[in-house]
Design a protein around this motif. Structure first.
Motif, PDB file in Angstrom:
ATOM      1  N   TRP A 294       0.102 -25.789  43.507  1.00 11.67           N
ATOM      2  CA  TRP A 294       1.276 -25.662  44.389  1.00 11.67           C
ATOM      3  C   TRP A 294       0.986 -26.310  45.737  1.00 11.67           C
ATOM      4  O   TRP A 294       1.796 -27.081  46.267  1.00 11.67           O
ATOM      5  N   ALA A 295      -0.191 -26.023  46.296  1.00 12.79           N
ATOM      6  CA  ALA A 295      -0.549 -26.584  47.601  1.00 12.79           C
ATOM      7  C   ALA A 295      -0.622 -28.105  47.532  1.00 12.79           C
ATOM      8  O   ALA A 295      -0.118 -28.815  48.410  1.00 12.79           O
ATOM      9  N   ARG A 296      -1.232 -28.637  46.490  1.00 14.15           N
ATOM     10  CA  ARG A 296      -1.394 -30.091  46.372  1.00 14.15           C
ATOM     11  C   ARG A 296      -0.047 -30.789  46.166  1.00 14.15           C
ATOM     12  O   ARG A 296       0.145 -31.920  46.617  1.00 14.15           O
ATOM     13  N   GLN A 297       0.855 -30.129  45.478  1.00 15.68           N
ATOM     14  CA  GLN A 297       2.178 -30.712  45.293  1.00 15.68           C
ATOM     15  C   GLN A 297       2.938 -30.809  46.612  1.00 15.68           C
ATOM     16  O   GLN A 297       3.758 -31.710  46.809  1.00 15.68           O
ATOM     17  N   LEU A 298       2.662 -29.882  47.516  1.00 12.45           N
ATOM     18  CA  LEU A 298       3.306 -29.932  48.834  1.00 12.45           C
ATOM     19  C   LEU A 298       2.756 -31.073  49.690  1.00 12.45           C
ATOM     20  O   LEU A 298       3.453 -31.577  50.570  1.00 12.45           O
ATOM     21  N   LEU A 299       1.534 -31.448  49.431  1.00 12.08           N
ATOM     22  CA  LEU A 299       0.853 -32.451  50.246  1.00 12.08           C
ATOM     23  C   LEU A 299       1.056 -33.818  49.612  1.00 12.08           C
ATOM     24  O   LEU A 299       0.204 -34.339  48.908  1.00 12.08           O
ATOM     25  N   GLY A 301       0.850 -36.780  50.465  1.00 14.68           N
ATOM     26  CA  GLY A 301      -0.067 -37.877  50.720  1.00 14.68           C
ATOM     27  C   GLY A 301      -1.410 -37.737  50.032  1.00 14.68           C
ATOM     28  O   GLY A 301      -2.251 -38.622  50.144  1.00 14.68           O
ATOM     29  N   THR A 302      -1.617 -36.629  49.282  1.00 19.00           N
ATOM     30  CA  THR A 302      -2.908 -36.428  48.622  1.00 19.00           C
ATOM     31  C   THR A 302      -2.822 -36.849  47.160  1.00 19.00           C
ATOM     32  O   THR A 302      -1.749 -36.867  46.568  1.00 19.00           O
ATOM     33  N   PRO A 303      -3.943 -37.208  46.567  1.00 18.69           N
ATOM     34  CA  PRO A 303      -3.937 -37.665  45.167  1.00 18.69           C
ATOM     35  C   PRO A 303      -3.497 -36.549  44.230  1.00 18.69           C
ATOM     36  O   PRO A 303      -3.757 -35.369  44.469  1.00 18.69           O
ATOM     37  N   LYS A 304      -2.828 -36.910  43.158  1.00 17.25           N
ATOM     38  CA  LYS A 304      -2.431 -35.943  42.143  1.00 17.25           C
ATOM     39  C   LYS A 304      -3.596 -35.670  41.196  1.00 17.25           C
ATOM     40  O   LYS A 304      -4.473 -36.507  41.019  1.00 17.25           O
ATOM     41  N   PRO A 305      -3.590 -34.489  40.551  1.00 17.61           N
ATOM     42  CA  PRO A 305      -4.645 -34.214  39.575  1.00 17.61           C
ATOM     43  C   PRO A 305      -4.620 -35.228  38.442  1.00 17.61           C
ATOM     44  O   PRO A 305      -3.574 -35.764  38.094  1.00 17.61           O
ATOM     45  N   GLY A 306      -5.756 -35.491  37.862  1.00 18.49           N
ATOM     46  CA  GLY A 306      -5.836 -36.432  36.747  1.00 18.49           C
ATOM     47  C   GLY A 306      -7.183 -37.102  36.716  1.00 18.49           C
ATOM     48  O   GLY A 306      -8.038 -36.873  37.581  1.00 18.49           O
ATOM     49  N   PRO A 307      -7.424 -37.923  35.719  1.00 17.86           N
ATOM     50  CA  PRO A 307      -8.735 -38.592  35.593  1.00 17.86           C
ATOM     51  C   PRO A 307      -9.148 -39.358  36.841  1.00 17.86           C
ATOM     52  O   PRO A 307     -10.310 -39.388  37.211  1.00 17.86           O
ATOM     53  N   GLY A 308      -8.189 -39.987  37.534  1.00 16.80           N
ATOM     54  CA  GLY A 308      -8.518 -40.752  38.728  1.00 16.80           C
ATOM     55  C   GLY A 308      -9.035 -39.913  39.872  1.00 16.80           C
ATOM     56  O   GLY A 308      -9.667 -40.428  40.803  1.00 16.80           O
ATOM     57  N   ARG A 309      -8.770 -38.604  39.808  1.00 17.77           N
ATOM     58  CA  ARG A 309      -9.211 -37.720  40.889  1.00 17.77           C
ATOM     59  C   ARG A 309     -10.726 -37.708  41.010  1.00 17.77           C
ATOM     60  O   ARG A 309     -11.264 -37.541  42.097  1.00 17.77           O
ATOM     61  N   GLU A 310     -11.430 -37.900  39.901  1.00 18.75           N
ATOM     62  CA  GLU A 310     -12.882 -37.848  39.931  1.00 18.75           C
ATOM     63  C   GLU A 310     -13.492 -39.047  40.641  1.00 18.75           C
ATOM     64  O   GLU A 310     -14.664 -39.035  40.993  1.00 18.75           O
ATOM     65  N   GLU A 311     -12.729 -40.112  40.843  1.00 20.91           N
ATOM     66  CA  GLU A 311     -13.247 -41.313  41.482  1.00 20.91           C
ATOM     67  C   GLU A 311     -13.241 -41.201  43.000  1.00 20.91           C
ATOM     68  O   GLU A 311     -13.780 -42.053  43.694  1.00 20.91           O
ATOM     69  N   LEU A 312     -12.608 -40.177  43.532  1.00 18.82           N
ATOM     70  CA  LEU A 312     -12.501 -40.017  44.979  1.00 18.82           C
ATOM     71  C   LEU A 312     -13.738 -39.320  45.540  1.00 18.82           C
ATOM     72  O   LEU A 312     -14.467 -38.643  44.819  1.00 18.82           O
ATOM     73  N   PRO A 313     -14.003 -39.472  46.836  1.00 22.81           N
ATOM     74  CA  PRO A 313     -15.145 -38.783  47.441  1.00 22.81           C
ATOM     75  C   PRO A 313     -15.043 -37.264  47.277  1.00 22.81           C
ATOM     76  O   PRO A 313     -13.952 -36.705  47.285  1.00 22.81           O
ATOM     77  N   HIS A 314     -16.188 -36.628  47.131  1.00 20.24           N
ATOM     78  CA  HIS A 314     -16.205 -35.177  46.966  1.00 20.24           C
ATOM     79  C   HIS A 314     -15.758 -34.470  48.233  1.00 20.24           C
ATOM     80  O   HIS A 314     -15.156 -33.402  48.170  1.00 20.24           O
ATOM     81  N   GLN A 356      -7.274 -32.790  54.807  1.00 17.67           N
ATOM     82  CA  GLN A 356      -7.848 -31.573  55.381  1.00 17.67           C
ATOM     83  C   GLN A 356      -7.167 -30.327  54.824  1.00 17.67           C
ATOM     84  O   GLN A 356      -7.823 -29.305  54.573  1.00 17.67           O
ATOM     85  N   LEU A 357      -5.853 -30.415  54.620  1.00 18.14           N
ATOM     86  CA  LEU A 357      -5.147 -29.277  54.043  1.00 18.14           C
ATOM     87  C   LEU A 357      -5.538 -29.065  52.574  1.00 18.14           C
ATOM     88  O   LEU A 357      -5.650 -27.933  52.110  1.00 18.14           O
TER      89      LEU A 357
END
Length: 471
Positions: A294-299, A301-314, A356-357
């Motif tokens: 829910w929080a990520r859907q509100l944001l 500008g942030t990446p959506k969940p999925g395989p590509g999420r693992e390529e981003l910095p921790h 940050q959120l």
């Protein structure tokens, strides 16, 4: 239907074999086929929606999520086996849940899930629940009988799905232990059912955990009563040693600290572990994926969940520039059991960005885990992470920093389905005990705490605790 007992449980019949586990999750049905060593040889995922338009409502379209989805997921997996036969199948799902069904076993009402307003106990009602019972079940049955007084049956999600697969509605004794006084002393509580306007014939068949309930008509495939998703996850997690903290990052966040002592702490739940001389303490929280997604859907500008999420910095940005987020969008369960709590964010300023959120949302889960572990008194040594959220590395990194513990994510995140497949092996006589499930446990990766982030995150945890419930 009468309770079902059988002497075939835990009787070794033959080695090898293929079994299927079907897990009804909050947002999807997952099914996997596995071999004797737990190697995955087939997989299916059928998504569905969770109906939560307001904090006090949590439901499924039971026909789609509990009947159509499990049947489709099972059929998809079987089709991937190339004609190889399935020795046994088992279903897992959350507890408690309930709907009404017609003569064909098709749900005629929404499927109520834990925390829905219809399950609320009246103000001042005595807390006479047994170990493992949850406060919603009796309210769910009252609602279902009132809504559909002539229903063929009143079934939990596990029974609806097992009926869809086998023609028999069945749950196991783990599920009945969550139903309060509806099922006690090893049988359905007929006087209480009658008080609610129901009868035993409208309730599912009950099997012992891992016992055969019959076979799918026209096949030799054995089935057993549907079980509890969190229990199935636990038996294949590898979290067996004192100081292990099993955290299931599903729609609900579930935290269990493993100990050699039977501990009782106000606000927490205690259970025997399936490993001899081990116990678990902790409980469920609403700070899981229902909150994080829910929080990520509100944001936006942030990446959506999925395989590509693992390529981003921790970890992104400065460690000292993260707000504190109280995750109570649906109230909170353990340790408060307060449905009235609301979410709050502290420390926002004009420079706060979406990353940050997002980190604040991830940390909120970590703070809940840390609070439950600290309350338990167990000295933790590692977190064993399971569930779909364990695939999101940035989330696991935030939990590692929040707890200052290594987070070891299991190799197969769908522990509910995998554990159900192991129970199916018991039902088919391919295993002799639950302890054999330990060989299916394996760790996929480890996320260590980051020394640059641990200190600032610890300061935010202190603020998180100071804010309390935010009331």
């Amino acid at each position: 239907m009468a309770d079902h007992d059988t002497d075939v449980r835990f009787v070794k019949r033959r080695s090898g074999g293929i079994t299927v586990g079907v897990d009804i999750g909050t947002t999807a049905v997952k099914a996997i086929a596995v071999d004797e060593q737990g190697n995955e040889i087939g997989r299916s995922r059928v998504p569905h929606k969770v109906l939560a338009p307001e904090p006090h409502v949590l439901r499924h379209d039971a026909r789609r999520a509990w009947r159509i989805g499990p049947k489709k997921a099972y059929d998809d997996v079987v089709a991937q086996l190339g004609g190889e036969s399935v020795d046994a199948v088992a279903v897992a799902a959350m507890v408690p849940s309930l709907t009404a069904v017609n003569q064909a076993g098709v749900p005629t009402l929404p499927g109520l899930l834990y925390g829905d307003t219809e399950g609320r106990r009246p103000e001042g009602a005595p807390n006479d629940l047994s170990l493992g019972a949850m406060p919603d079940a009796e309210g769910f049955l009252r609602w279902a009988v009132r809504s559909e007084p002539q229903a063929r049956g009143y079934w939990p999600a596990q029974a609806v799905a097992t009926h869809a697969l086998t023609g028999t509605p069945a749950v196991d004794t783990g599920v009945t232990a969550s139903l309060g006084m509806l099922h006690s002393m090893g049988k359905w509580n007929t006087p209480l059912l009658e008080e609610f306007g129901a009868c035993e014939a409208q309730m599912p068949m009950v099997t012992h955990m891992g016992a055969a309930g019959g076979t799918i008509p026209g096949t030799d495939t054995v089935f057993t009563g549907g079980s509890i998703d969190a229990f199935c996850d636990q038996i294949v997690s590898g979290a067996f040693e004192p100081g292990d903290v099993l955290v299931i990052f599903g729609a609900t966040l579930i935290t269990w600290a493993i100990t050699t002592e039977w501990l009782m702490v106000p606000g927490l739940i205690s259970y025997p572990h399936t490993t001899p001389d081990r116990f678990m303490i902790g409980g469920p929280s609403n700070a899981g994926a229902l909150f994080v997604d829910w929080a990520r859907q509100l944001l936006r500008g942030t990446p959506k969940p999925g395989p590509g999420r693992e390529e981003l910095p921790h970890r992104i940005g400065r460690p000292d520039r993260v707000p504190v987020w109280l995750p109570y969008i649906r109230g909170e369960r353990t340790p408060f059991e307060d449905h009235s709590l609301l979410s709050n964010i502290y420390g926002l300023d004009i420079g706060t960005d979406g990353a940050q959120l997002e980190r604040a949302a991830f940390e909120a889960s970590g703070f809940v885990v840390r609070r439950l572990v600290e309350m338990s008194g167990v000295r933790p040594r590692r977190i064993v992470a399971s569930g779909g959220g364990s695939r999101v590395t940035a989330w696991m990194a935030a939990v590692a920093d929040a707890t200052n513990l290594p987070v070891e994510a299991v190799a197969g995140a769908d522990g509910g389905a995998r554990g159900a497949a192991y129970l199916a092996r018991l039902a088919a006589g391919l295993e002799t005990s639950l302890e054999g499930s330990a060989r299916w446990a394996s760790i996929g990766r480890c996320i260590e705490p980051d020394s640059d982030w641990v200190g600032p995150t610890d300061e935010r945890y202190r603020r998180f605790c100071d804010f309390g419930t935010g009331k």
